[in-house]
Design a protein around this motif. Structure first.
Motif, PDB file in Angstrom:
ATOM      1  N   THR A  90     -23.886  20.082  46.510  1.00  0.00           N
ATOM      2  CA  THR A  90     -25.043  19.080  46.214  1.00  0.00           C
ATOM      3  C   THR A  90     -26.291  20.138  46.203  1.00  0.00           C
ATOM      4  O   THR A  90     -26.656  20.761  47.092  1.00  0.00           O
ATOM      5  CB  THR A  90     -25.184  17.996  47.304  1.00  0.00           C
ATOM      6  OG1 THR A  90     -24.054  17.307  47.336  1.00  0.00           O
ATOM      7  CG2 THR A  90     -26.429  17.049  47.037  1.00  0.00           C
ATOM      8  N   LYS A  91     -27.093  19.883  45.332  1.00  0.00           N
ATOM      9  CA  LYS A  91     -28.242  20.707  45.059  1.00  0.00           C
ATOM     10  C   LYS A  91     -29.559  19.910  45.438  1.00  0.00           C
ATOM     11  O   LYS A  91     -29.503  18.737  44.933  1.00  0.00           O
ATOM     12  CB  LYS A  91     -28.445  21.181  43.435  1.00  0.00           C
ATOM     13  CG  LYS A  91     -29.524  21.976  43.174  1.00  0.00           C
ATOM     14  CD  LYS A  91     -29.197  22.376  41.717  1.00  0.00           C
ATOM     15  CE  LYS A  91     -30.504  23.427  41.424  1.00  0.00           C
ATOM     16  NZ  LYS A  91     -30.455  23.894  40.124  1.00  0.00           N
ATOM     17  N   SER A  92     -30.340  20.736  46.079  1.00  0.00           N
ATOM     18  CA  SER A  92     -31.635  19.940  46.240  1.00  0.00           C
ATOM     19  C   SER A  92     -32.493  19.653  45.147  1.00  0.00           C
ATOM     20  O   SER A  92     -32.651  20.886  44.470  1.00  0.00           O
ATOM     21  CB  SER A  92     -32.336  20.569  47.496  1.00  0.00           C
ATOM     22  OG  SER A  92     -33.508  20.231  47.794  1.00  0.00           O
ATOM     23  N   ALA A  93     -33.177  18.712  45.115  1.00  0.00           N
ATOM     24  CA  ALA A  93     -34.022  18.388  43.686  1.00  0.00           C
ATOM     25  C   ALA A  93     -35.543  18.837  43.904  1.00  0.00           C
ATOM     26  O   ALA A  93     -36.294  19.193  43.084  1.00  0.00           O
ATOM     27  CB  ALA A  93     -34.290  17.073  43.518  1.00  0.00           C
ATOM     28  N   THR A  94     -35.777  19.383  45.304  1.00  0.00           N
ATOM     29  CA  THR A  94     -37.139  20.095  45.560  1.00  0.00           C
ATOM     30  C   THR A  94     -36.950  21.423  46.306  1.00  0.00           C
ATOM     31  O   THR A  94     -35.733  21.636  46.732  1.00  0.00           O
ATOM     32  CB  THR A  94     -37.945  19.029  46.246  1.00  0.00           C
ATOM     33  OG1 THR A  94     -37.369  18.971  47.574  1.00  0.00           O
ATOM     34  CG2 THR A  94     -38.288  17.856  45.542  1.00  0.00           C
ATOM     35  N   PRO A  95     -38.041  22.345  46.131  1.00  0.00           N
ATOM     36  CA  PRO A  95     -37.837  23.467  46.886  1.00  0.00           C
ATOM     37  C   PRO A  95     -37.705  23.135  48.483  1.00  0.00           C
ATOM     38  O   PRO A  95     -38.188  22.270  48.928  1.00  0.00           O
ATOM     39  CB  PRO A  95     -39.039  24.304  46.774  1.00  0.00           C
ATOM     40  CG  PRO A  95     -39.714  23.511  45.304  1.00  0.00           C
ATOM     41  CD  PRO A  95     -39.306  22.275  45.368  1.00  0.00           C
TER      42      PRO A  95
END
Length: 350
Positions: free
Chosen positions: A267-272
């Protein structure tokens, strides 16, 4: 007459005393507590930092471009007092003779390995290479050149890193989709040993620069670093072109029991998760690593940053560090980048 003179002198002294302003009270000086504290940077002219720990010592590497050096220290906050040992100098010519980037040091079953990116002077030929050393201390002994790490598909590759998990070795790196350049993506594969990729496999693309904050300058995902905690595996990476002030850290996460070679596991974070720049001498934060304090109680993030705007991808990048904690869901909480020169408590045990 004497009495008259005494009276006159007394009056003059009284007038002079009356003319003197009241003394201004000196405000109390609050001493700066520097005992047990340190200020960044740890090293100047030191991009792409890497830290590993063994037997009570920290071993630190960074990009020099021309060779491989290791710093050995028992206290990360005093890294600047350590003297680097050059452990490898590239050949005059050949596929690993130029542009030596982002070295990382690992100990696998008692043997040391350094992974580094290099080319022959032509960037499109960048590949990952491996060195091996059986000495207990990596600043001693002999480093044997194991040659190019034969990653699947043999494409442009930089910023390689290793994960030892559940009896398996995984290797992640940043690469191009083709031989023609363009965006940089994150890939992963499994290794059969520290210098051999698993045969008859393909590389798995885990992440591409999808979001706007990953495309400053041009689309980049690079500098992947594994971090494990509880039942989670995290892959923290650098996003956007390193020459911009908006270089920042992104994050992928997976269950440690999942198939790490399956893109659906991540799962990838949508924000830094760290940065982009915070001003105050912290511009272009990225290319990180992790370590724990000597007392084993604290988690620390190490990374590079520029001290001023517009300083780009060169040797003005310096090594910084700061502690981090964990969120209720088990993911890392890095907080904002600390201002340059802010006094911080030394890692526990130093």
């Amino acid at each position: 007459m004497k009495n008259l003179l005494f009276v006159v002198l007394s009056l003059l002294l009284a007038c002079q005393s009356a003319k003197q302003p009241d003394p201004v009270p000196t405000p109390p000086v609050t001493p700066v507590d520097t005992v047990g504290r340190f200020a960044n940077p740890l090293l100047t002219a030191a991009p792409d930092p890497w830290v590993t720990q063994k037997d009570g010592f920290y071993y630190v590497m960074h990009t020099t471009g021309a060779n491989l050096r290791i710093y050995k220290t028992s206290a990360m906050s005093r890294l600047g007092q350590a003297r680097p040992v050059t452990v490898w100098t590239p050949p005059a010519t050949g596929p690993n003779s130029r542009n030596i980037w982002a070295p990382e040091l690992f100990n696998v079953n008692g043997v040391w390995y350094i992974y580094y990116a290099a080319d022959d002077g032509n960037d499109r030929n960048h590949r990952m290479f491996v060195l091996e050393n059986t000495a207990a201390d990596p600043t001693t002994g002999t480093w044997t050149d194991r040659g190019r790490l034969n990653l699947p598909e043999n494409k442009w590759a930089i910023d390689g890193t290793l994960l030892q998990r559940n009896g398996q070795l995984y290797f992640a790196w940043s690469g191009w989709e083709t031989d023609l350049g363009g965006s940089q993506h994150l890939y992963i594969c499994r290794l059969t040993n520290p210098y051999t990729a698993e045969a008859a496999t393909t590389r798995v693309r885990l992440s591409s620069p999808d979001f706007a904050w990953e495309k400053e300058g041009f689309g980049v995902n690079e500098g992947p670093e594994f971090l494990t905690h509880g039942n989670k595996v995290f892959l923290v990476y650098s996003a956007s072109f390193c020459g911009t002030d908006l270089y920042a850290l992104g994050q992928l996460s997976a269950d440690s029991s999942a198939n790490l070679l399956d893109t659906r596991s991540w799962t990838k974070s949508a924000t830094p998760v760290f940065g982009p720049n915070a001003g105050n001498g912290t511009f272009g934060v990225g290319h990180n690593g992790f370590f724990t304090s000597r007392n084993g109680q604290e988690n620390w993030l190490v990374y590079h940053a520029n001290a001023a705007q517009g300083q780009g991808c060169g040797d003005l990048r310096s090594i910084r560090m700061q502690p981090f904690s964990w969120k209720p869901d088990g993911s890392p909480d890095f907080g904002p980048p600390k201002p340059l020169a802010e006094l911080q408590k030394r890692p526990g045990g130093e």
